[in-house]
Design an enzyme around this catalytic site. Sequence first.
Site, PDB file in Angstrom:
ATOM      1  N   HIS A  89       0.801  -1.235   0.000  1.00 32.92           N
ATOM      2  CA  HIS A  89       0.000   0.000   0.000  1.00 32.92           C
ATOM      3  C   HIS A  89       0.836   1.288   0.000  1.00 32.92           C
ATOM      4  O   HIS A  89       0.401   2.312   0.500  1.00 32.92           O
ATOM      5  CB  HIS A  89      -0.972  -0.004   1.181  1.00 32.92           C
ATOM      6  N   HIS A 129      -9.612   1.718   0.890  1.00 36.15           N
ATOM      7  CA  HIS A 129      -9.548   0.484   1.668  1.00 36.15           C
ATOM      8  C   HIS A 129     -10.713   0.369   2.658  1.00 36.15           C
ATOM      9  O   HIS A 129     -10.522  -0.082   3.791  1.00 36.15           O
ATOM     10  CB  HIS A 129      -8.198   0.390   2.374  1.00 36.15           C
ATOM     11  N   ASP A 152      -8.179 -13.005   0.051  1.00 34.51           N
ATOM     12  CA  ASP A 152      -7.309 -11.823   0.030  1.00 34.51           C
ATOM     13  C   ASP A 152      -6.569 -11.883  -1.293  1.00 34.51           C
ATOM     14  O   ASP A 152      -5.365 -12.101  -1.345  1.00 34.51           O
ATOM     15  CB  ASP A 152      -6.337 -11.862   1.224  1.00 34.51           C
ATOM     16  N   GLU A 200     -11.205  -3.597  -3.174  1.00 32.37           N
ATOM     17  CA  GLU A 200     -10.183  -2.601  -3.499  1.00 32.37           C
ATOM     18  C   GLU A 200      -9.879  -2.648  -4.990  1.00 32.37           C
ATOM     19  O   GLU A 200      -9.168  -3.535  -5.451  1.00 32.37           O
ATOM     20  CB  GLU A 200      -8.910  -2.891  -2.694  1.00 32.37           C
TER      21      GLU A 200
END
Length: 343
Positions: A103, A174, A246, A308
């Site tokens: 990130h 996020h 994820d 995202e």
Amino acid sequence: MRSDFGTTSKGEKAALYTLKNSNGMEAAVSDYGAVLVKVLVPDREGKLRDVVLGYDDVSGYEAGTLYFGETVGRVANRIGGGSFELNGRTYGLTQNDGSNTLHGGRDYYGKRMWTAEEADDSHVTFMLRSTDGDQGFPGASDIRVTYTLTQENEVKIHYHAVPEADTLLNLTNHSYFNLSGHASGLALDQEVMINADAYTEADAQSIPTGNVIPVEGTPMDFRKAKTVGQEIESDYEALIFGQGYDHNWVLNGSGYRQAASMYSKKTGIEMKVYTDLPGMQFYTGNFIVEEAGKEGAVYKKRQAVCFESQYFPDAVHKERFAGPVVRAGEVYDTTTVYQFGRR
Ligand code: GLA
């Protein structure tokens, strides 16, 4: 409406901007981290539910490590090995996820004060000046994020930047969504659809291998809506590596289109996700342990999920993946929408 959101440990005063529409929806965003703090949506009975996880004031966001509602960048998700090459030069980044950069690295955009350039009851534009060498990335750039709450019940997030030298750009939001309400417990019973025939395979550190795997016949298949929990505990390598979902889904189609949807049977609240980007990380809050959040809530593992929108993780190291190189003077302009309704 602008209100006080507290003071950071550096003495910076943060503000909260509340946006409203005429259908009773409200969204609140802060100039700290350009974070989405609240999204109030009327449920089936007309009662307002706050459907995103978050904190009561800026100190929560400053201390938080889970990225609640934050604008992350310069490059969302992971860059393997914490470095990359561009125009024959190697750039080193901070490694904040094992040896990888997550990130944007340690000093990422969700932990900075942005400047509110303009604001009214339906929109706010936040600006962040990112200098040459910021986080290790080349190419200074003014980065703008505009949040708009539309009459169509959309929380629209528009990103804009024109870098002054060749660089990488891949911003995302996020937010963690729970359509039964942020304090309502786990999100495993909520239905999710993802408009993707494939996902990008990743290793145990969540770095893509470069392979694109069809979702057909796997627990990664969300083309027909199913509950988040239905297959999350399957004995499937990707789910074991990720400790749940994820992963980056390879969204079908191109240009601005629907990427996903989510629905809570309990409240009747529905959300549709739209983006013009090629990928989307669907993350099921696997790393939440016990997090003290808004209004005394204590959030647990899988209490909410993230959608995202992004260029694929580690795309800079994968020839077949598009982005996220943006050339000097080129316009980086992307939009992601979370649209709410009820049924
Ligand atoms: C992204 C990553 C996850 C995790 C979360 C934040 O979704 O892919 O692995 O880092 O952000 O906790």
